[in-house]
Scaffold this motif. Structure first.
Motif, PDB file in Angstrom:
ATOM      1  N   LEU A  48       0.418  -4.461   3.460  1.00  0.00           N
ATOM      2  CA  LEU A  48      -0.090  -3.315   2.707  1.00  0.00           C
ATOM      3  C   LEU A  48       0.063  -3.586   1.221  1.00  0.00           C
ATOM      4  O   LEU A  48       1.042  -4.205   0.797  1.00  0.00           O
ATOM      5  N   VAL A  49      -0.896  -3.126   0.443  1.00  0.00           N
ATOM      6  CA  VAL A  49      -0.785  -3.176  -1.014  1.00  0.00           C
ATOM      7  C   VAL A  49      -0.927  -1.750  -1.526  1.00  0.00           C
ATOM      8  O   VAL A  49      -1.738  -0.973  -1.009  1.00  0.00           O
ATOM      9  N   THR A  50      -0.119  -1.412  -2.520  1.00  0.00           N
ATOM     10  CA  THR A  50      -0.213  -0.110  -3.181  1.00  0.00           C
ATOM     11  C   THR A  50      -0.428  -0.353  -4.665  1.00  0.00           C
ATOM     12  O   THR A  50       0.337  -1.074  -5.310  1.00  0.00           O
ATOM     13  N   ILE A  51      -1.501   0.254  -5.188  1.00  0.00           N
ATOM     14  CA  ILE A  51      -1.769   0.198  -6.626  1.00  0.00           C
ATOM     15  C   ILE A  51      -1.512   1.602  -7.153  1.00  0.00           C
ATOM     16  O   ILE A  51      -2.165   2.558  -6.720  1.00  0.00           O
ATOM     17  N   PRO A  52      -0.560   1.758  -8.063  1.00  0.00           N
ATOM     18  CA  PRO A  52      -0.247   3.103  -8.574  1.00  0.00           C
ATOM     19  C   PRO A  52      -1.389   3.634  -9.443  1.00  0.00           C
ATOM     20  O   PRO A  52      -2.249   2.868  -9.895  1.00  0.00           O
ATOM     21  N   ARG A  75      -8.931   5.316  -4.393  1.00  0.00           N
ATOM     22  CA  ARG A  75     -10.139   4.633  -4.861  1.00  0.00           C
ATOM     23  C   ARG A  75      -9.717   3.427  -5.687  1.00  0.00           C
ATOM     24  O   ARG A  75      -8.747   3.481  -6.431  1.00  0.00           O
ATOM     25  N   SER A  76     -10.473   2.348  -5.544  1.00  0.00           N
ATOM     26  CA  SER A  76     -10.175   1.145  -6.291  1.00  0.00           C
ATOM     27  C   SER A  76     -11.454   0.560  -6.855  1.00  0.00           C
ATOM     28  O   SER A  76     -12.521   0.693  -6.266  1.00  0.00           O
ATOM     29  N   GLU A  91     -13.454   2.914  -1.712  1.00  0.00           N
ATOM     30  CA  GLU A  91     -12.621   4.102  -1.506  1.00  0.00           C
ATOM     31  C   GLU A  91     -12.181   4.135  -0.056  1.00  0.00           C
ATOM     32  O   GLU A  91     -12.596   3.299   0.757  1.00  0.00           O
ATOM     33  N   ALA A  92     -11.340   5.101   0.266  1.00  0.00           N
ATOM     34  CA  ALA A  92     -10.801   5.212   1.629  1.00  0.00           C
ATOM     35  C   ALA A  92     -11.931   5.089   2.644  1.00  0.00           C
ATOM     36  O   ALA A  92     -12.978   5.730   2.515  1.00  0.00           O
ATOM     37  N   SER A 112      -4.164   9.838 -10.785  1.00  0.00           N
ATOM     38  CA  SER A 112      -3.228  10.750 -10.133  1.00  0.00           C
ATOM     39  C   SER A 112      -2.868  10.362  -8.698  1.00  0.00           C
ATOM     40  O   SER A 112      -1.932  10.925  -8.145  1.00  0.00           O
ATOM     41  N   GLU A 113      -3.567   9.419  -8.094  1.00  0.00           N
ATOM     42  CA  GLU A 113      -3.360   9.105  -6.674  1.00  0.00           C
ATOM     43  C   GLU A 113      -3.201   7.598  -6.474  1.00  0.00           C
ATOM     44  O   GLU A 113      -3.963   6.810  -7.030  1.00  0.00           O
ATOM     45  N   ASP A 114      -2.208   7.206  -5.660  1.00  0.00           N
ATOM     46  CA  ASP A 114      -2.074   5.800  -5.284  1.00  0.00           C
ATOM     47  C   ASP A 114      -3.325   5.341  -4.540  1.00  0.00           C
ATOM     48  O   ASP A 114      -3.981   6.131  -3.861  1.00  0.00           O
ATOM     49  N   CYS A 115      -3.620   4.062  -4.644  1.00  0.00           N
ATOM     50  CA  CYS A 115      -4.621   3.426  -3.784  1.00  0.00           C
ATOM     51  C   CYS A 115      -3.839   2.506  -2.852  1.00  0.00           C
ATOM     52  O   CYS A 115      -3.067   1.655  -3.313  1.00  0.00           O
TER      53      CYS A 115
END
Length: 141
Positions: A48-52, A75-76, A91-92, A112-115
């Motif tokens: 898993l990768v999380t982009i703040p 969204r990325s 996006e998701a 405002s939301e993690d990806c």
């Protein structure tokens, strides 16, 4: 994630929980799961990768390895190409493919939301094929 013994790495079916998150060379947070280290994988890893919010990776590529992602949440955007001159957005629910040796720089398009995305790569050792491209650091400030 604790290193597995050689006996533990005998190829067989396994259930694996994501390991402790770490910051990779690309400056993103990764939670490793399937890899050479965890299950003895020979040609793939999954994590898993999380982009703040507002975060972005350092420009990089993966030498000789393909990457596929599935965006779980958020969204990325991603700049890609020899000079990071091309762009895609995901996006998701979207899948994304990155060819081997393709320079790219993903970022979180939200403030405002993690990806969060699931990554599969043909390199069983997540960080070994990462090549940072500092000459592209200024391409997209």
């Amino acid at each position: 994630m604790a290193a597995a013994s050689e006996q533990d790495l005998k190829p067989t079916c396994r259930v694996v929980r994501a390991g402790a998150a770490f910051t990779g060379k690309q400056a993103l947070s990764y939670a490793p799961a399937i890899s050479a280290e965890s299950v003895g994988a020979r040609g793939i890893h999954l994590q898993l990768v999380t982009i703040p919010p507002g975060g972005k990776a350092k420009p990089h590529k993966h030498a000789a390895h393909e990457t596929a992602l599935y965006v779980l949440s958020g969204r990325s955007g991603m700049w890609f190409g020899e000079k990071l001159e091309e762009h895609v957005a995901a996006e998701a629910g979207d899948f994304l493919y990155i060819p081997a040796d393709m320079p790219h720089q993903p970022y979180n398009a939200s403030d405002s939301e993690d990806c969060v995305a699931l990554i599969a790569r043909t390199d069983p050792n997540e960080q070994e094929s990462v090549i940072l491209l500092p000459e592209l650091d200024e391409a997209h400030r």
